[in-house]
Design a protein around this motif. Structure first.
Motif, PDB file in Angstrom:
ATOM      1  N   GLY A  50       0.664  -1.221  -0.169  1.00  9.93           N
ATOM      2  CA  GLY A  50      -0.089   0.053  -0.152  1.00  9.93           C
ATOM      3  C   GLY A  50       0.860   1.308  -0.040  1.00  9.93           C
ATOM      4  O   GLY A  50       2.088   1.053   0.265  1.00  9.93           O
ATOM      5  N   ILE A  51       0.259   2.255  -0.395  1.00 12.83           N
ATOM      6  CA  ILE A  51       0.887   3.583  -0.147  1.00 12.83           C
ATOM      7  C   ILE A  51       0.339   4.655   0.602  1.00 12.83           C
ATOM      8  O   ILE A  51      -0.719   4.915   0.376  1.00 12.83           O
ATOM      9  N   ALA A  52       0.954   4.924   1.480  1.00 17.13           N
ATOM     10  CA  ALA A  52       0.464   5.884   2.656  1.00 17.13           C
ATOM     11  C   ALA A  52      -0.116   7.325   1.838  1.00 17.13           C
ATOM     12  O   ALA A  52      -0.970   7.953   2.129  1.00 17.13           O
ATOM     13  N   GLU A  53       1.145   7.739   1.206  1.00 15.21           N
ATOM     14  CA  GLU A  53       0.826   9.119   0.686  1.00 15.21           C
ATOM     15  C   GLU A  53      -0.576   9.379   0.060  1.00 15.21           C
ATOM     16  O   GLU A  53      -1.095  10.481  -0.116  1.00 15.21           O
ATOM     17  N   THR A  54      -0.807   8.313  -0.826  1.00 16.07           N
ATOM     18  CA  THR A  54      -1.942   8.380  -1.682  1.00 16.07           C
ATOM     19  C   THR A  54      -3.049   7.502  -1.218  1.00 16.07           C
ATOM     20  O   THR A  54      -4.402   7.668  -1.825  1.00 16.07           O
ATOM     21  N   GLY A  55      -3.110   6.726  -0.355  1.00 12.87           N
ATOM     22  CA  GLY A  55      -4.010   5.557   0.257  1.00 12.87           C
ATOM     23  C   GLY A  55      -4.188   4.724  -0.912  1.00 12.87           C
ATOM     24  O   GLY A  55      -5.454   4.288  -1.401  1.00 12.87           O
ATOM     25  N   THR A  56      -3.208   4.239  -1.523  1.00 12.77           N
ATOM     26  CA  THR A  56      -3.222   3.175  -2.672  1.00 12.77           C
ATOM     27  C   THR A  56      -3.169   1.909  -2.387  1.00 12.77           C
ATOM     28  O   THR A  56      -2.186   1.649  -1.408  1.00 12.77           O
ATOM     29  N   CYS A  57      -3.769   1.141  -2.875  1.00 17.83           N
ATOM     30  CA  CYS A  57      -3.306  -0.364  -2.849  1.00 17.83           C
ATOM     31  C   CYS A  57      -2.753  -0.892  -4.127  1.00 17.83           C
ATOM     32  O   CYS A  57      -3.372  -0.465  -5.223  1.00 17.83           O
ATOM     33  N   VAL A  58      -1.523  -1.422  -3.947  1.00 18.28           N
ATOM     34  CA  VAL A  58      -1.125  -1.897  -5.311  1.00 18.28           C
ATOM     35  C   VAL A  58      -1.390  -3.599  -5.161  1.00 18.28           C
ATOM     36  O   VAL A  58      -0.830  -4.294  -4.317  1.00 18.28           O
ATOM     37  N   VAL A  59      -1.836  -3.971  -6.399  1.00 17.61           N
ATOM     38  CA  VAL A  59      -2.436  -5.287  -6.585  1.00 17.61           C
ATOM     39  C   VAL A  59      -1.710  -5.944  -7.943  1.00 17.61           C
ATOM     40  O   VAL A  59      -1.867  -5.428  -8.708  1.00 17.61           O
ATOM     41  N   ILE A  60      -1.169  -7.146  -7.377  1.00 11.13           N
ATOM     42  CA  ILE A  60      -0.586  -7.807  -8.631  1.00 11.13           C
ATOM     43  C   ILE A  60      -1.729  -8.598  -9.399  1.00 11.13           C
ATOM     44  O   ILE A  60      -2.620  -9.264  -8.875  1.00 11.13           O
ATOM     45  N   THR A  61      -2.051  -8.084 -10.658  1.00 15.85           N
ATOM     46  CA  THR A  61      -3.253  -8.608 -11.406  1.00 15.85           C
ATOM     47  C   THR A  61      -2.701  -9.199 -12.659  1.00 15.85           C
ATOM     48  O   THR A  61      -3.385  -8.818 -13.742  1.00 15.85           O
ATOM     49  N   ASP A  62      -1.609  -9.760 -12.663  1.00 18.51           N
ATOM     50  CA  ASP A  62      -1.126 -10.578 -13.902  1.00 18.51           C
ATOM     51  C   ASP A  62      -2.031 -11.422 -14.329  1.00 18.51           C
ATOM     52  O   ASP A  62      -2.368 -11.420 -15.545  1.00 18.51           O
ATOM     53  N   ASP A  63      -2.865 -12.211 -13.522  1.00 13.54           N
ATOM     54  CA  ASP A  63      -3.732 -13.105 -13.972  1.00 13.54           C
ATOM     55  C   ASP A  63      -5.188 -12.304 -14.116  1.00 13.54           C
ATOM     56  O   ASP A  63      -5.438 -11.645 -13.356  1.00 13.54           O
ATOM     57  N   GLU A  64      -5.805 -12.789 -15.065  1.00 18.04           N
ATOM     58  CA  GLU A  64      -7.114 -12.090 -15.590  1.00 18.04           C
ATOM     59  C   GLU A  64      -8.251 -12.027 -14.835  1.00 18.04           C
ATOM     60  O   GLU A  64      -8.651 -11.248 -14.436  1.00 18.04           O
ATOM     61  N   GLU A  65      -8.306 -13.503 -14.107  1.00 16.48           N
ATOM     62  CA  GLU A  65      -9.398 -13.409 -13.139  1.00 16.48           C
ATOM     63  C   GLU A  65      -9.342 -12.573 -11.784  1.00 16.48           C
ATOM     64  O   GLU A  65     -10.081 -11.891 -11.501  1.00 16.48           O
ATOM     65  N   THR A  66      -8.083 -12.471 -11.462  1.00 13.96           N
ATOM     66  CA  THR A  66      -7.716 -11.562 -10.305  1.00 13.96           C
ATOM     67  C   THR A  66      -8.180 -10.044 -10.712  1.00 13.96           C
ATOM     68  O   THR A  66      -8.763  -9.442  -9.994  1.00 13.96           O
ATOM     69  N   ARG A  67      -7.625  -9.670 -11.943  1.00 10.29           N
ATOM     70  CA  ARG A  67      -7.994  -8.378 -12.654  1.00 10.29           C
ATOM     71  C   ARG A  67      -9.488  -8.036 -12.430  1.00 10.29           C
ATOM     72  O   ARG A  67      -9.846  -7.124 -12.006  1.00 10.29           O
ATOM     73  N   LEU A  68     -10.162  -9.094 -12.985  1.00  6.00           N
ATOM     74  CA  LEU A  68     -11.532  -8.959 -13.127  1.00  6.00           C
ATOM     75  C   LEU A  68     -12.302  -8.647 -11.909  1.00  6.00           C
ATOM     76  O   LEU A  68     -13.336  -8.125 -11.852  1.00  6.00           O
ATOM     77  N   LYS A  69     -11.817  -9.585 -10.850  1.00  2.00           N
ATOM     78  CA  LYS A  69     -12.442  -9.342  -9.563  1.00  2.00           C
ATOM     79  C   LYS A  69     -12.345  -7.911  -8.864  1.00  2.00           C
ATOM     80  O   LYS A  69     -13.096  -7.401  -8.197  1.00  2.00           O
ATOM     81  N   THR A  70     -11.497  -7.033  -9.326  1.00  2.00           N
ATOM     82  CA  THR A  70     -11.290  -5.770  -9.077  1.00  2.00           C
ATOM     83  C   THR A  70     -12.052  -4.757  -9.920  1.00  2.00           C
ATOM     84  O   THR A  70     -11.961  -3.344  -9.556  1.00  2.00           O
ATOM     85  N   MET A  71     -12.555  -5.346 -11.146  1.00  3.36           N
ATOM     86  CA  MET A  71     -13.361  -4.495 -12.259  1.00  3.36           C
ATOM     87  C   MET A  71     -14.693  -4.670 -11.780  1.00  3.36           C
ATOM     88  O   MET A  71     -15.324  -3.769 -12.058  1.00  3.36           O
ATOM     89  N   LEU A  72     -15.024  -5.753 -11.961  1.00  3.72           N
ATOM     90  CA  LEU A  72     -16.527  -6.215 -12.416  1.00  3.72           C
ATOM     91  C   LEU A  72     -17.625  -6.174 -11.377  1.00  3.72           C
ATOM     92  O   LEU A  72     -19.000  -5.451 -11.372  1.00  3.72           O
ATOM     93  N   PRO A  73     -17.399  -6.727 -10.110  1.00  2.00           N
ATOM     94  CA  PRO A  73     -18.132  -6.711  -8.979  1.00  2.00           C
ATOM     95  C   PRO A  73     -18.369  -5.587  -8.559  1.00  2.00           C
ATOM     96  O   PRO A  73     -17.636  -4.552  -8.752  1.00  2.00           O
ATOM     97  N   GLU A  74     -19.592  -4.938  -7.979  1.00  2.00           N
ATOM     98  CA  GLU A  74     -19.808  -3.631  -7.687  1.00  2.00           C
ATOM     99  C   GLU A  74     -19.224  -3.249  -6.164  1.00  2.00           C
ATOM    100  O   GLU A  74     -18.972  -2.102  -5.922  1.00  2.00           O
ATOM    101  N   VAL A  75     -18.918  -4.409  -5.585  1.00  2.00           N
ATOM    102  CA  VAL A  75     -17.988  -3.889  -4.132  1.00  2.00           C
ATOM    103  C   VAL A  75     -16.574  -4.693  -4.512  1.00  2.00           C
ATOM    104  O   VAL A  75     -16.600  -5.863  -4.952  1.00  2.00           O
TER     105      VAL A  75
END
Lengths: 141, 715
Positions: A50-75
């Motif tokens: 995570g990055i404190a300055e910006t409140g950011t989470c850094v997520v490894i999303t190499d794999d398509e399924e993980t990536r889509l989990k952060t995009m498609l669901p409403e939560v």
């Protein structure tokens, strides 16, 4: 100190932040969201840092399924270990470089709050094409 | 507001009139201008702004120099990670390459995230011609696509449209009645309508904010989340970016990422920043791998990279800040302030990438206030680039008549000053006794009638000089006074007030009679050769011994100090080092005990002249002096341009009038009865406007306030 700053900055961009003492508490918080919003509407991933300055989470999303989990669901739920928070954006350089060393193929997502727009009359609106709600679970200890 | 580029100056003025009459646009951009400033200041207070901007400039300057090496490295690294890298020489080739990729992969439907480069090459129209359905997915871009327009801002493409207009478009697109009030609901409509498009598309098309050479990585910055869907869901991803997006390392991208979102939208970082390092797994692709093509566009960029002046455009990160702070953009909107690219950089890129004729018209519409330069992510000297473009048009197409006349007249000081004296003689029948031209029907002035025009003074300062006291009994210091044409011939009272201040502080003053116009108007008109000639004349005139060269005109000061060095290099350095503006001189060089002031019971507002607060960076000195001389009442937007801009107010009186109106509105609201400033140009504009509007507001030079507040007899 980084943790407090992270929380303040993440909340400033409309993320929900919860603190969990252990994995059991994490599981409980996730289950709560699933009950509240329906399991199919909740995507859960783990952050690499995570990055404190910006409140950011850094997520490894190499794999398509993980990536889509952060995009498609409403939560979108991201679990972040408090120990993995770095102070500033520039501190992620070594991590990014290591991820792309040799001929490794990678896709890294810096996620800061739920998706947003101000394209109509500059009125801030949360949840455009991505999640309407970002829930960060901070795993401490 | 349609988005047709102006075919002529006349057409352009008609379009500007339409924009000025668009009350929604005016309200929106006014609010934006004020709010953006405040939120930008806040978010930059957390980082070392100037240092970061300096680093971006350095990285991008170096990238421009090593463009071929960077390209080769990027291509090698991206291709070893499964991407295919193409280089397109021009717009047509970029379109052809992408159409070819679409054909090879049987692409029927394309979803697109924001790309100014795609706008630059006219990609949508080209793909449509090839029978491909292309859908914009950024909300603002989708709205302008539905309307058949281009974006009016690089970051906020639909800023010119009201929710009502958006709802109308959505009704047409969906065939359903829409809520015309609730923005949140309209956003949901876009979410619902566009979601299936992502899933159905065969190809995703994106831009890229940075192409990182060391790892062949694309960095893409978005907020809505459409960008990641575009480059994830379809089996083909094509990224189109200019060669100027190449940076050597990850660290360089991270440096720029600290500035880009802060400058664009006052965010510390956008919701999504994505680093794509090669062709990853993709379920929809027949090979199981993403089909990733990266098209890097030249379109004149390698030629630019080698240009000593214009290579600066490589520093642009397309943040749009130059539009956000531009007083002209605020009045007319982006469709009148650029062709494809918008804002100050839009004027420059229209000239470099697009139509020369359109650029010639658009490039006149810069007031030269320097606001853009002060906030640019890469510290690009945008006003200088726009000035150079005007100069090139003058050289290549021949200068317009007024510029040629000015050039001939000003080359020889005696001729120029004789001409001014002749004008003074001929204005006699119309000059009032209060310094304004009075006895002419206002109808004669047409669009220029928004302010009273100043009359030339009955006696110029240089004519009065022999009668003035200029050497105190025991001088503490010796300075040379540079008068500037406007104060010498229109406002000698500014200089005479300064003489009182100098005398009170024991400063000896010399006034070289051979000094002439500083030459700034010539530079603005693109008459570079004559500008150099008068610069040399002034340097020679001030060769004598003195500690400082003081001027009461902020514009002259900035031109003498910075402009001369730009024009003449080392030859002007010793002269330039001595030049100082009046407020800084009084504040920095004369101590409080040397110049004693008795505060007056008077509410005084301040107008910060563009050339003083931005070009010379003088901010505190005049305000501190006002506090010493009277009751200083701050007003809103003190550092916004008054609308004069030298020849600008004559070329675009309709815009100039509106800027002036806004300025006087803010000053009046402060409750001040006097407005002081550091520049005779601003004085002409604002004194003329206050007179025309019959305001209870005296507009004077700061020297006049100080002279009024001299604590004579206190010693």
């Amino acid at each position: 100190m980084d943790t407090e700053k992270f929380i303040e900055r993440a909340q400033a961009v409309a993320a929900r932040v919860s603190r969990a003492a252990d994995e059991e508490a994490v599981a409980h918080l996730i289950a709560e969201d699933q009950t509240r919003f329906g399991a199919e509407n909740v995507g859960v991933v783990r952050a690499a840092c995570g990055i404190a300055e910006t409140g950011t989470c850094v997520v490894i999303t190499d794999d398509e399924e993980t990536r889509l989990k952060t995009m498609l669901p409403e939560v979108s739920v991201i679990v972040l270990r408090a120990d993995d928070i770095v102070p500033n954006l520039a501190d992620t350089a070594a991590f990014l470089r290591e991820r792309q060393s040799g001929d490794r193929i990678s896709y890294t997502s810096f996620i800061t709050g739920p998706s947003r727009t101000a394209d109509i009359e500059r009125v801030s609106a949360i949840g455009v094409h991505g999640p309407l709600d970002l829930h960060i679970i901070l795993l401490e200890g | 507001m349609s988005h047709t580029p102006p075919a002529s100056n006349r057409e352009y003025h008609r379009q500007i009139a339409d924009s000025l009459a668009d009350s929604f646009l005016r309200r929106t951009l006014d609010k934006f201008a004020v709010e953006y400033r405040a939120s930008r200041d806040k978010v930059f207070s957390e980082v070392a702004e100037r240092e970061l901007i300096g680093r971006i400039a350095e990285v991008k300057d170096s990238a421009a120099k090593h463009i071929e090496d960077l390209y080769a490295r990027f291509k090698q690294e991206a291709e070893r990670r499964g991407a295919v890298v193409h280089r397109a020489a021009d717009a047509a080739e970029a379109c052809a390459i992408i159409a070819q990729i679409a054909a090879e992969n049987g692409v029927k439907r394309v979803v697109k995230s924001k790309s100014m480069t795609a706008e630059e090459v006219g990609l949508n129209a080209h793909l449509k011609k090839n029978g491909i359905d292309i859908c914009e997915t950024d909300l603002g871009e989708w709205i302008v696509q539905l309307r058949g327009e281009g974006p009016s801002h690089m970051v906020l493409p639909a800023i010119h449209l009201s929710r009502d207009q958006v709802a109308d478009e959505f009704e047409k697109a969906t065939g359903e009645k829409q809520d015309h009030e609730d923005v949140q609901r309209l956003v949901k409509v876009a979410r619902r309508e566009l979601k299936p498009k992502f899933h159905e598309a065969d190809m995703g098309l994106s831009g890229a904010n940075f192409c990182i050479a060391e790892t062949g990585t694309l960095a893409i910055v978005t907020n809505e989340g459409n960008g990641r869907l575009v480059n994830t869901l379809p089996r083909v991803h094509v990224a189109l970016a200019g060669l100027d997006k190449l940076v050597p390392t990850i660290d360089d991208a991270l440096t720029a990422l600290q500035v880009l979102p802060r400058n664009a939208t006052s965010q510390r970082i956008t919701a999504y920043t994505t680093f794509i390092g090669g062709a990853g797994p993709c379920a929809k692709s027949p090979t199981g791998r993403k089909i990733l093509h990266i098209v890097l566009l030249d379109n004149g960029r390698t030629k630019l990279a080698a240009d000593p002046l214009f290579s600066q455009v490589f520093r642009c990160v397309r943040c749009g800040a130059c539009a956000n702070v531009c007083p002209v953009f605020r009045m007319v909107g982006g469709h009148r302030m650029g062709h494809i690219y918008v804002g100050a950089i839009g004027l420059v890129l229209t000239y470099l990438f697009h139509d020369r004729k359109i650029a010639k018209t658009l490039c006149q519409n810069c007031i030269g206030c320097g606001s853009c330069k002060a906030v640019c992510s890469g510290g690009i000297d945008l006003p200088a680039l726009i000035g150079e473009i005007r100069a090139r048009f003058s050289r290549e197409d021949g200068a317009p008549l007024p510029a040629r006349l000015a050039s001939v007249a000003m080359k020889n000081r005696t001729v120029f000053h004789t001409l001014l004296k002749f004008m003074r003689f001929s204005q006699r029948p119309v000059a009032g006794t209060d310094g304004f031209v009075r006895h002419l029907p206002m109808a004669l002035f047409g669009k220029h009638g928004f302010k009273s025009l100043p009359a030339l003074a009955p006696k110029s300062f240089r004519e009065q000089w022999p009668t003035l006291e200029r050497r105190p009994a025991q001088p503490k210091m010796k300075i040379a006074l540079f008068a500037g044409c406007a104060q010498d011939f229109v406002y000698p009272q500014h200089l005479k007030a300064a003489m009182k201040v100098f005398a009170a502080a024991g400063v000896e003053v010399v006034f070289p009679m051979t000094q002439t116009c500083c030459g700034l108007p010539l530079s603005m008109l693109g008459e570079t050769a004559t500008a150099k000639e008068v610069a040399r004349q002034n340097i020679a005139a001030f060769a004598g011994d003195c500690e400082c060269i003081v001027t009461l005109c902020a514009s002259c000061a900035s031109h003498l100090k910075h402009g001369y060095v730009r024009l003449l290099g080392a030859e002007a350095e010793a002269f330039a080092a001595k030049v100082i503006d009046f407020s800084s001189f009084v504040h920095d060089k004369l101590g409080r005990d040397v110049l004693r002031l008795q505060p007056r019971p008077e509410k005084v507002a301040y107008h910060a002249s563009c050339h003083l607060c931005r070009e010379l960076g003088v901010k505190e000195a005049p305000r501190e002096l006002i506090r010493r001389a009277a009751e200083y009442v701050p007003s809103k937007e003190e550092e916004s341009c008054c609308g004069f801009g030298g020849t600008f107010s004559a070329k675009f009186p309709e815009i100039s009038a509106e800027l002036m109106r806004k300025k006087l509105e803010n000053v009046t609201a402060s409750g001040a009865t006097r407005l002081v400033l550091d520049c005779p140009g601003c004085a002409m504009q604002l004194a003329g406007g206050a007179d025309r509007q019959k305001l209870n507001l005296r507009v004077t030079h700061i020297a006049e306030l100080l002279a009024d507040a001299l604590a004579i007899g206190l010693e």
